[in-house]
Scaffold this motif. Structure first.
Motif, PDB file in Angstrom:
ATOM      1  N   MET A 151     -16.092   6.696  -9.634  1.00  0.00           N
ATOM      2  CA  MET A 151     -15.068   7.554  -9.034  1.00  0.00           C
ATOM      3  C   MET A 151     -13.720   6.835  -9.068  1.00  0.00           C
ATOM      4  SD  MET A 151     -14.899   9.305  -5.242  1.00  0.00           S
ATOM      5  CE  MET A 151     -14.799   7.793  -4.312  1.00  0.00           C
ATOM      6  N   LYS A 152     -12.708   7.543  -9.489  1.00  0.00           N
ATOM      7  CA  LYS A 152     -11.363   6.962  -9.558  1.00  0.00           C
ATOM      8  C   LYS A 152     -10.553   7.431  -8.346  1.00  0.00           C
ATOM      9  CE  LYS A 152      -7.232   6.867 -12.488  1.00  0.00           C
ATOM     10  NZ  LYS A 152      -6.647   7.341 -13.754  1.00  0.00           N
ATOM     11  N   THR A 153     -10.144   6.470  -7.518  1.00  0.00           N
ATOM     12  CA  THR A 153      -9.338   6.759  -6.335  1.00  0.00           C
ATOM     13  C   THR A 153      -7.951   6.178  -6.539  1.00  0.00           C
ATOM     14  OG1 THR A 153     -11.301   6.676  -4.925  1.00  0.00           O
ATOM     15  CG2 THR A 153      -9.161   6.448  -3.841  1.00  0.00           C
ATOM     16  N   VAL A 154      -6.939   7.006  -6.322  1.00  0.00           N
ATOM     17  CA  VAL A 154      -5.553   6.567  -6.482  1.00  0.00           C
ATOM     18  C   VAL A 154      -4.847   6.610  -5.136  1.00  0.00           C
ATOM     19  CG1 VAL A 154      -3.303   7.372  -7.338  1.00  0.00           C
ATOM     20  CG2 VAL A 154      -5.181   7.064  -8.919  1.00  0.00           C
ATOM     21  N   ILE A 155      -4.099   5.550  -4.831  1.00  0.00           N
ATOM     22  CA  ILE A 155      -3.165   5.549  -3.704  1.00  0.00           C
ATOM     23  C   ILE A 155      -1.778   5.753  -4.304  1.00  0.00           C
ATOM     24  CG2 ILE A 155      -2.167   4.212  -1.818  1.00  0.00           C
ATOM     25  CD1 ILE A 155      -4.769   2.571  -1.751  1.00  0.00           C
ATOM     26  N   ILE A 156      -1.075   6.764  -3.826  1.00  0.00           N
ATOM     27  CA  ILE A 156       0.243   7.062  -4.393  1.00  0.00           C
ATOM     28  C   ILE A 156       1.278   6.045  -3.911  1.00  0.00           C
ATOM     29  CG2 ILE A 156       2.141   8.725  -4.450  1.00  0.00           C
ATOM     30  CD1 ILE A 156       0.118  10.947  -4.480  1.00  0.00           C
ATOM     31  N   LYS A 157       1.996   5.501  -4.878  1.00  0.00           N
ATOM     32  CA  LYS A 157       3.062   4.534  -4.612  1.00  0.00           C
ATOM     33  C   LYS A 157       4.376   5.300  -4.508  1.00  0.00           C
ATOM     34  CE  LYS A 157       5.187   0.537  -6.880  1.00  0.00           C
ATOM     35  NZ  LYS A 157       5.149  -0.298  -8.088  1.00  0.00           N
ATOM     36  N   TYR A 158       4.994   5.223  -3.313  1.00  0.00           N
ATOM     37  CA  TYR A 158       6.266   5.946  -3.176  1.00  0.00           C
ATOM     38  C   TYR A 158       7.225   5.275  -2.198  1.00  0.00           C
ATOM     39  CZ  TYR A 158       4.610   8.103   1.194  1.00  0.00           C
ATOM     40  OH  TYR A 158       4.148   8.315   2.476  1.00  0.00           O
ATOM     41  N   ASN A 159       7.164   3.959  -2.151  1.00  0.00           N
ATOM     42  CA  ASN A 159       8.146   3.210  -1.363  1.00  0.00           C
ATOM     43  C   ASN A 159       7.951   3.352   0.137  1.00  0.00           C
ATOM     44  OD1 ASN A 159       9.976   1.380  -2.272  1.00  0.00           O
ATOM     45  ND2 ASN A 159      11.750   2.727  -2.151  1.00  0.00           N
ATOM     46  N   ALA A 160       6.719   3.623   0.583  1.00  0.00           N
ATOM     47  CA  ALA A 160       6.440   3.734   2.016  1.00  0.00           C
ATOM     48  C   ALA A 160       5.731   2.472   2.495  1.00  0.00           C
ATOM     49  CB  ALA A 160       5.573   4.952   2.287  1.00  0.00           C
ATOM     50  N   GLY A 161       5.842   2.184   3.770  1.00  0.00           N
ATOM     51  CA  GLY A 161       5.206   1.011   4.339  1.00  0.00           C
ATOM     52  C   GLY A 161       3.759   1.260   4.720  1.00  0.00           C
ATOM     53  N   ASN A 162       3.075   0.196   5.129  1.00  0.00           N
ATOM     54  CA  ASN A 162       1.711   0.227   5.665  1.00  0.00           C
ATOM     55  C   ASN A 162       0.631   0.534   4.639  1.00  0.00           C
ATOM     56  OD1 ASN A 162       0.376  -0.302   8.175  1.00  0.00           O
ATOM     57  ND2 ASN A 162      -0.336   1.799   8.142  1.00  0.00           N
ATOM     58  N   VAL A 163       0.955   0.491   3.362  1.00  0.00           N
ATOM     59  CA  VAL A 163      -0.031   0.816   2.339  1.00  0.00           C
ATOM     60  C   VAL A 163      -1.114  -0.262   2.252  1.00  0.00           C
ATOM     61  CG1 VAL A 163      -0.323   1.244  -0.138  1.00  0.00           C
ATOM     62  CG2 VAL A 163       1.628   2.214   1.061  1.00  0.00           C
ATOM     63  N   GLN A 164      -0.748  -1.503   2.530  1.00  0.00           N
ATOM     64  CA  GLN A 164      -1.706  -2.611   2.435  1.00  0.00           C
ATOM     65  C   GLN A 164      -2.927  -2.385   3.324  1.00  0.00           C
ATOM     66  OE1 GLN A 164      -0.563  -5.242   0.254  1.00  0.00           O
ATOM     67  NE2 GLN A 164      -2.755  -5.595   0.182  1.00  0.00           N
ATOM     68  N   SER A 165      -2.716  -1.846   4.527  1.00  0.00           N
ATOM     69  CA  SER A 165      -3.862  -1.637   5.420  1.00  0.00           C
ATOM     70  C   SER A 165      -4.783  -0.532   4.903  1.00  0.00           C
ATOM     71  CB  SER A 165      -3.428  -1.366   6.862  1.00  0.00           C
ATOM     72  OG  SER A 165      -2.363  -0.495   6.927  1.00  0.00           O
ATOM     73  N   VAL A 166      -4.235   0.419   4.152  1.00  0.00           N
ATOM     74  CA  VAL A 166      -5.077   1.441   3.509  1.00  0.00           C
ATOM     75  C   VAL A 166      -5.926   0.783   2.417  1.00  0.00           C
ATOM     76  CG1 VAL A 166      -5.082   3.582   2.163  1.00  0.00           C
ATOM     77  CG2 VAL A 166      -3.446   3.286   4.025  1.00  0.00           C
ATOM     78  N   MET A 167      -5.311  -0.117   1.669  1.00  0.00           N
ATOM     79  CA  MET A 167      -6.045  -0.851   0.630  1.00  0.00           C
ATOM     80  C   MET A 167      -7.199  -1.642   1.249  1.00  0.00           C
ATOM     81  SD  MET A 167      -2.851  -2.273  -1.609  1.00  0.00           S
ATOM     82  CE  MET A 167      -1.782  -1.180  -2.542  1.00  0.00           C
ATOM     83  N   TYR A 168      -6.915  -2.343   2.358  1.00  0.00           N
ATOM     84  CA  TYR A 168      -7.957  -3.114   3.037  1.00  0.00           C
ATOM     85  C   TYR A 168      -9.086  -2.205   3.516  1.00  0.00           C
ATOM     86  CZ  TYR A 168      -4.647  -7.050   3.205  1.00  0.00           C
ATOM     87  OH  TYR A 168      -3.783  -8.055   2.879  1.00  0.00           O
ATOM     88  N   ALA A 169      -8.727  -1.026   4.033  1.00  0.00           N
ATOM     89  CA  ALA A 169      -9.740  -0.089   4.533  1.00  0.00           C
ATOM     90  C   ALA A 169     -10.670   0.355   3.407  1.00  0.00           C
ATOM     91  CB  ALA A 169      -9.068   1.121   5.183  1.00  0.00           C
ATOM     92  N   LEU A 170     -10.106   0.629   2.224  1.00  0.00           N
ATOM     93  CA  LEU A 170     -10.928   1.026   1.078  1.00  0.00           C
ATOM     94  C   LEU A 170     -11.807  -0.132   0.618  1.00  0.00           C
ATOM     95  CD1 LEU A 170      -8.387   3.166  -0.989  1.00  0.00           C
ATOM     96  CD2 LEU A 170     -10.311   4.000   0.369  1.00  0.00           C
ATOM     97  N   GLU A 171     -11.232  -1.340   0.624  1.00  0.00           N
ATOM     98  CA  GLU A 171     -12.011  -2.519   0.222  1.00  0.00           C
ATOM     99  C   GLU A 171     -13.183  -2.756   1.173  1.00  0.00           C
ATOM    100  OE1 GLU A 171      -9.017  -5.575  -0.025  1.00  0.00           O
ATOM    101  OE2 GLU A 171      -8.067  -4.588  -1.756  1.00  0.00           O
ATOM    102  N   ARG A 172     -12.959  -2.528   2.475  1.00  0.00           N
ATOM    103  CA  ARG A 172     -14.026  -2.717   3.473  1.00  0.00           C
ATOM    104  C   ARG A 172     -15.223  -1.822   3.205  1.00  0.00           C
ATOM    105  NH1 ARG A 172      -9.876  -2.975   7.351  1.00  0.00           N
ATOM    106  NH2 ARG A 172     -10.225  -0.831   7.978  1.00  0.00           N
ATOM    107  N   ILE A 173     -14.967  -0.619   2.677  1.00  0.00           N
ATOM    108  CA  ILE A 173     -16.088   0.298   2.407  1.00  0.00           C
ATOM    109  C   ILE A 173     -16.516   0.262   0.935  1.00  0.00           C
ATOM    110  CG2 ILE A 173     -15.668   1.809   4.381  1.00  0.00           C
ATOM    111  CD1 ILE A 173     -14.210   3.732   2.604  1.00  0.00           C
ATOM    112  N   GLY A 174     -15.997  -0.731   0.195  1.00  0.00           N
ATOM    113  CA  GLY A 174     -16.454  -0.946  -1.176  1.00  0.00           C
ATOM    114  C   GLY A 174     -15.927   0.036  -2.199  1.00  0.00           C
ATOM    115  N   THR A 175     -14.746   0.595  -1.934  1.00  0.00           N
ATOM    116  CA  THR A 175     -14.148   1.559  -2.869  1.00  0.00           C
ATOM    117  C   THR A 175     -12.992   0.916  -3.615  1.00  0.00           C
ATOM    118  OG1 THR A 175     -14.750   3.435  -1.478  1.00  0.00           O
ATOM    119  CG2 THR A 175     -12.960   3.787  -3.038  1.00  0.00           C
ATOM    120  N   SER A 176     -13.060   0.924  -4.933  1.00  0.00           N
ATOM    121  CA  SER A 176     -11.942   0.403  -5.733  1.00  0.00           C
ATOM    122  C   SER A 176     -10.866   1.484  -5.824  1.00  0.00           C
ATOM    123  CB  SER A 176     -12.418  -0.005  -7.122  1.00  0.00           C
ATOM    124  OG  SER A 176     -13.004   1.097  -7.773  1.00  0.00           O
ATOM    125  N   TYR A 177      -9.645   1.082  -6.118  1.00  0.00           N
ATOM    126  CA  TYR A 177      -8.522   2.024  -6.134  1.00  0.00           C
ATOM    127  C   TYR A 177      -7.460   1.532  -7.108  1.00  0.00           C
ATOM    128  CZ  TYR A 177      -6.603  -1.682  -3.321  1.00  0.00           C
ATOM    129  OH  TYR A 177      -6.196  -2.913  -2.909  1.00  0.00           O
TER     130      TYR A 177
END
Length: 195
Positions: free
Chosen positions: A1-27
């Protein structure tokens, strides 16, 4: 499954990345239209100010790409607000996926704005809230909110009842920060990834 996080100059994206990593989802973290369109799931998170964020989306053409997506899309915090029609924050026309206006909390004695901290959500409907206990607690940081409307799938009460979560077709949204809302937030992210 391909999961994309949209990059648009907003803050707090790193914690979303960590949350996905915690549940074993690549992005993939990108603003590339082809990569976004080819994703199985799209996450549109962030912390920021509405007019600045919309300006960046318009500059990159993402303001037209996001509403046209056919796969499941999940917006959180400012991402949810930008998916609405309009925000009172700096008089900002947004993407209009949800036909509702985002308004500032009115000044009310005894209530601080921004609404910041843990609060409970209720009135669950739909796939994102599967498995949640009644009145689950999640973490909010916001001064603007969408009123309860036809798209509301969970609500919260602070100053006035407002939409904690929205859904329309393949578009899902949460006003709170799932990525820092403990087990409840993790359950919501996992529910989204299973859609």
């Amino acid at each position: 499954m391909k999961t994309v996080i949209i990059k648009y100059n907003a803050g707090n994206v790193q914690s979303v990345m960590y949350a996905l990593e915690r549940i074993g989802t690549s992005y993939l973290y990108t603003d590339d239209e082809e990569e976004i369109r080819s994703a199985d799931k799209v996450i549109f998170p962030g912390v920021g100010e509405a007019s600045t964020a919309m300006s960046y989306l318009k500059k990159t053409g993402l303001d037209l790409v996001i509403p046209s997506l056919k796969q499941p899309v999940f917006g959180t915090c400012i991402g949810m607000q930008l998916m609405c029609k309009y925000s009172e924050e700096n008089d900002t026309k947004c993407m209009g996926i949800f036909d509702v206006d985002v308004k500032r909390f009115p000044a009310t004695p005894g209530f601080k704005v921004p609404h910041m901290g843990w609060n409970n959500i209720s009135g669950y409907k739909g796939e994102l809230t599967k498995g949640l206990t009644d009145d689950a607690y999640v973490y909010f940081v916001h001064s603007y909110a969408a009123p309860v409307c036809e798209y509301t799938v969970a609500s919260c009460d602070y100053v006035t009842p407002f939409s904690a979560m929205l859904q329309k077709d393949n578009f899902y949204a949460a006003q709170f920060h799932c990525e820092i809302s403990g087990n409840v937030g993790q359950q919501i992210i996992e529910n989204f990834l299973k859609i």
